[in-house]
Scaffold this motif. Sequence first.
Motif, PDB file in Angstrom:
ATOM      1  N   ASP A   7       0.761  -1.282   0.001  1.00 40.61           N
ATOM      2  CA  ASP A   7       0.016   0.213  -0.112  1.00 40.61           C
ATOM      3  C   ASP A   7       0.888   1.387  -0.036  1.00 40.61           C
ATOM      4  O   ASP A   7       0.685   2.143  -0.800  1.00 40.61           O
ATOM      5  CB  ASP A   7      -0.887  -0.060   1.386  1.00 40.61           C
ATOM      6  N   LYS A   8       1.975   1.072   0.703  1.00 38.47           N
ATOM      7  CA  LYS A   8       2.952   2.432   0.838  1.00 38.47           C
ATOM      8  C   LYS A   8       3.629   2.712  -0.415  1.00 38.47           C
ATOM      9  O   LYS A   8       3.928   3.696  -0.806  1.00 38.47           O
ATOM     10  CB  LYS A   8       3.907   2.044   1.898  1.00 38.47           C
ATOM     11  N   LEU A   9       3.885   1.511  -1.270  1.00 38.18           N
ATOM     12  CA  LEU A   9       4.671   1.616  -2.554  1.00 38.18           C
ATOM     13  C   LEU A   9       3.959   2.048  -3.563  1.00 38.18           C
ATOM     14  O   LEU A   9       4.242   2.564  -4.688  1.00 38.18           O
ATOM     15  CB  LEU A   9       5.012   0.146  -2.710  1.00 38.18           C
ATOM     16  N   ILE A  10       2.408   2.002  -3.515  1.00 39.72           N
ATOM     17  CA  ILE A  10       1.520   2.363  -4.522  1.00 39.72           C
ATOM     18  C   ILE A  10       1.719   3.872  -5.060  1.00 39.72           C
ATOM     19  O   ILE A  10       1.972   3.711  -6.337  1.00 39.72           O
ATOM     20  CB  ILE A  10       0.108   2.203  -4.340  1.00 39.72           C
ATOM     21  N   PRO A  11       1.914   4.707  -4.245  1.00 37.75           N
ATOM     22  CA  PRO A  11       2.190   6.162  -5.193  1.00 37.75           C
ATOM     23  C   PRO A  11       3.743   6.122  -5.835  1.00 37.75           C
ATOM     24  O   PRO A  11       3.690   6.563  -6.642  1.00 37.75           O
ATOM     25  CB  PRO A  11       2.017   6.990  -3.730  1.00 37.75           C
ATOM     26  N   LEU A  12       4.551   5.498  -5.122  1.00 34.10           N
ATOM     27  CA  LEU A  12       5.774   5.437  -5.596  1.00 34.10           C
ATOM     28  C   LEU A  12       5.793   4.552  -6.936  1.00 34.10           C
ATOM     29  O   LEU A  12       6.424   4.947  -8.156  1.00 34.10           O
ATOM     30  CB  LEU A  12       6.884   4.901  -4.807  1.00 34.10           C
ATOM     31  N   PHE A  13       5.118   3.521  -7.185  1.00 34.73           N
ATOM     32  CA  PHE A  13       4.743   2.895  -8.292  1.00 34.73           C
ATOM     33  C   PHE A  13       4.129   3.840  -9.271  1.00 34.73           C
ATOM     34  O   PHE A  13       4.669   3.863 -10.457  1.00 34.73           O
ATOM     35  CB  PHE A  13       4.052   1.689  -8.046  1.00 34.73           C
ATOM     36  N   LEU A  14       3.422   4.531  -9.082  1.00 34.49           N
ATOM     37  CA  LEU A  14       2.579   5.454 -10.092  1.00 34.49           C
ATOM     38  C   LEU A  14       3.630   6.544 -10.505  1.00 34.49           C
ATOM     39  O   LEU A  14       3.357   6.956 -11.747  1.00 34.49           O
ATOM     40  CB  LEU A  14       1.426   5.763  -9.511  1.00 34.49           C
ATOM     41  N   GLU A  15       4.621   6.877  -9.697  1.00 35.75           N
ATOM     42  CA  GLU A  15       5.725   7.842 -10.132  1.00 35.75           C
ATOM     43  C   GLU A  15       6.608   7.206 -10.741  1.00 35.75           C
ATOM     44  O   GLU A  15       7.726   7.783 -11.106  1.00 35.75           O
ATOM     45  CB  GLU A  15       6.193   8.699  -8.913  1.00 35.75           C
ATOM     46  N   ASP A  16       6.563   5.996 -10.945  1.00 34.00           N
ATOM     47  CA  ASP A  16       7.809   5.142 -11.432  1.00 34.00           C
ATOM     48  C   ASP A  16       9.096   5.299 -10.556  1.00 34.00           C
ATOM     49  O   ASP A  16      10.300   5.722 -11.099  1.00 34.00           O
ATOM     50  CB  ASP A  16       8.264   5.526 -12.937  1.00 34.00           C
ATOM     51  N   ASP A  17       8.809   5.286  -9.284  1.00 28.57           N
ATOM     52  CA  ASP A  17       9.901   5.731  -8.566  1.00 28.57           C
ATOM     53  C   ASP A  17      10.380   4.588  -7.397  1.00 28.57           C
ATOM     54  O   ASP A  17      11.083   4.718  -6.318  1.00 28.57           O
ATOM     55  CB  ASP A  17       9.408   6.930  -7.693  1.00 28.57           C
ATOM     56  N   LEU A  18      10.289   3.513  -7.899  1.00 27.32           N
ATOM     57  CA  LEU A  18      10.617   1.946  -7.182  1.00 27.32           C
ATOM     58  C   LEU A  18      12.035   1.387  -7.707  1.00 27.32           C
ATOM     59  O   LEU A  18      12.210   1.429  -8.951  1.00 27.32           O
ATOM     60  CB  LEU A  18       9.498   0.922  -7.204  1.00 27.32           C
ATOM     61  N   LEU A  27       5.031  -5.903  -7.804  1.00 27.30           N
ATOM     62  CA  LEU A  27       4.215  -6.341  -9.173  1.00 27.30           C
ATOM     63  C   LEU A  27       3.811  -7.734  -8.706  1.00 27.30           C
ATOM     64  O   LEU A  27       2.517  -8.236  -8.740  1.00 27.30           O
ATOM     65  CB  LEU A  27       5.309  -6.404 -10.376  1.00 27.30           C
ATOM     66  N   ASP A  28       4.717  -8.642  -8.080  1.00 27.78           N
ATOM     67  CA  ASP A  28       4.362 -10.074  -7.540  1.00 27.78           C
ATOM     68  C   ASP A  28       3.133  -9.905  -6.631  1.00 27.78           C
ATOM     69  O   ASP A  28       2.189 -10.652  -6.611  1.00 27.78           O
ATOM     70  CB  ASP A  28       5.528 -10.704  -6.939  1.00 27.78           C
ATOM     71  N   HIS A  29       3.112  -8.940  -5.548  1.00 28.53           N
ATOM     72  CA  HIS A  29       2.112  -9.094  -4.496  1.00 28.53           C
ATOM     73  C   HIS A  29       0.718  -8.376  -5.241  1.00 28.53           C
ATOM     74  O   HIS A  29      -0.283  -9.095  -4.896  1.00 28.53           O
ATOM     75  CB  HIS A  29       2.616  -7.678  -3.588  1.00 28.53           C
ATOM     76  N   VAL A  30       0.848  -7.578  -6.204  1.00 28.28           N
ATOM     77  CA  VAL A  30      -0.268  -6.844  -6.682  1.00 28.28           C
ATOM     78  C   VAL A  30      -1.163  -8.121  -7.700  1.00 28.28           C
ATOM     79  O   VAL A  30      -2.330  -8.045  -7.807  1.00 28.28           O
ATOM     80  CB  VAL A  30      -0.027  -5.657  -7.558  1.00 28.28           C
ATOM     81  N   GLU A  31      -0.051  -8.809  -8.181  1.00 28.41           N
ATOM     82  CA  GLU A  31      -0.543  -9.701  -8.962  1.00 28.41           C
ATOM     83  C   GLU A  31      -1.491 -10.911  -8.280  1.00 28.41           C
ATOM     84  O   GLU A  31      -2.444 -11.503  -8.713  1.00 28.41           O
ATOM     85  CB  GLU A  31       0.364 -10.315  -9.718  1.00 28.41           C
ATOM     86  N   HIS A  32      -1.049 -11.250  -7.111  1.00 25.29           N
ATOM     87  CA  HIS A  32      -1.755 -12.104  -6.324  1.00 25.29           C
ATOM     88  C   HIS A  32      -2.611 -11.670  -5.096  1.00 25.29           C
ATOM     89  O   HIS A  32      -3.209 -12.498  -4.522  1.00 25.29           O
ATOM     90  CB  HIS A  32      -0.601 -13.159  -5.737  1.00 25.29           C
ATOM     91  N   CYS A  33      -2.765 -10.309  -4.863  1.00 22.42           N
ATOM     92  CA  CYS A  33      -3.551 -10.021  -3.646  1.00 22.42           C
ATOM     93  C   CYS A  33      -4.586  -8.830  -4.623  1.00 22.42           C
ATOM     94  O   CYS A  33      -4.321  -7.914  -4.775  1.00 22.42           O
ATOM     95  CB  CYS A  33      -2.653  -8.937  -2.893  1.00 22.42           C
ATOM     96  N   PRO A  34      -5.966  -9.371  -4.547  1.00 21.88           N
ATOM     97  CA  PRO A  34      -6.863  -8.628  -4.957  1.00 21.88           C
ATOM     98  C   PRO A  34      -7.034  -7.150  -4.372  1.00 21.88           C
ATOM     99  O   PRO A  34      -7.505  -6.396  -5.115  1.00 21.88           O
ATOM    100  CB  PRO A  34      -8.247  -9.568  -4.858  1.00 21.88           C
ATOM    101  N   GLU A  35      -6.931  -7.288  -2.877  1.00 23.25           N
ATOM    102  CA  GLU A  35      -7.220  -6.068  -2.305  1.00 23.25           C
ATOM    103  C   GLU A  35      -6.154  -4.749  -2.690  1.00 23.25           C
ATOM    104  O   GLU A  35      -6.718  -3.755  -2.835  1.00 23.25           O
ATOM    105  CB  GLU A  35      -7.083  -6.026  -0.826  1.00 23.25           C
ATOM    106  N   GLU A  39      -6.661  -1.351  -4.509  1.00 24.15           N
ATOM    107  CA  GLU A  39      -6.167  -0.177  -4.121  1.00 24.15           C
ATOM    108  C   GLU A  39      -5.623   0.695  -5.310  1.00 24.15           C
ATOM    109  O   GLU A  39      -5.669   1.712  -5.482  1.00 24.15           O
ATOM    110  CB  GLU A  39      -5.485  -0.304  -2.890  1.00 24.15           C
ATOM    111  N   LEU A  40      -4.865  -0.108  -5.751  1.00 23.46           N
ATOM    112  CA  LEU A  40      -3.754   0.266  -6.765  1.00 23.46           C
ATOM    113  C   LEU A  40      -4.719   1.098  -8.121  1.00 23.46           C
ATOM    114  O   LEU A  40      -4.593   2.163  -8.631  1.00 23.46           O
ATOM    115  CB  LEU A  40      -3.034  -0.592  -7.579  1.00 23.46           C
ATOM    116  N   THR A  41      -5.791   0.141  -8.490  1.00 18.67           N
ATOM    117  CA  THR A  41      -6.567   0.635  -9.337  1.00 18.67           C
ATOM    118  C   THR A  41      -7.330   2.033  -8.925  1.00 18.67           C
ATOM    119  O   THR A  41      -7.400   2.850  -9.799  1.00 18.67           O
ATOM    120  CB  THR A  41      -7.765  -0.471  -9.572  1.00 18.67           C
ATOM    121  N   ILE A  42      -7.638   1.938  -7.583  1.00 16.64           N
ATOM    122  CA  ILE A  42      -8.343   3.352  -7.231  1.00 16.64           C
ATOM    123  C   ILE A  42      -7.360   4.697  -7.310  1.00 16.64           C
ATOM    124  O   ILE A  42      -7.813   5.449  -7.904  1.00 16.64           O
ATOM    125  CB  ILE A  42      -8.919   3.091  -6.010  1.00 16.64           C
ATOM    126  N   GLN A  43      -6.215   4.177  -6.793  1.00 12.79           N
ATOM    127  CA  GLN A  43      -5.201   5.455  -6.828  1.00 12.79           C
ATOM    128  C   GLN A  43      -4.735   5.796  -8.319  1.00 12.79           C
ATOM    129  O   GLN A  43      -4.429   6.968  -8.674  1.00 12.79           O
ATOM    130  CB  GLN A  43      -3.916   5.051  -6.021  1.00 12.79           C
TER     131      GLN A  43
END
Length: 108
Positions: A7-18, A27-35, A39-43
Amino acid sequence: MTCKDADKLIPLFLEDDLDNRDLAQFLDHVEHCPECKEELTIQFLVRVGMQRLEDGNTFNLKYELDNLLKDAQRRLNFRKKLVLFSYGLEFAVVAMSAVTLFLAIILR
Ligand SMILES: [Zn+2]
């Protein structure tokens, strides 16, 4: 990686800052975790989608997000290859200096 971390990494991911490690785990987590995917979809929608709609462009949320994730995976694979390549190059340089040194010694 826990959901809290992701969850903390979502904004960084969207800024391409990871960095590579975080990006891979994210990426691995998001692929396997619907929640977290949700959350990523919303942000993503808030950050990118709203702007796009304001500009009067059409916006296909699922398509765009899938694209973003695929793109991130591609970039990650590319960066990993680049790292491997630089290791390989380093090894080659070390090997060559060893050979040069060896020749210098036996040819003396
Ligand atoms: Zn999660």
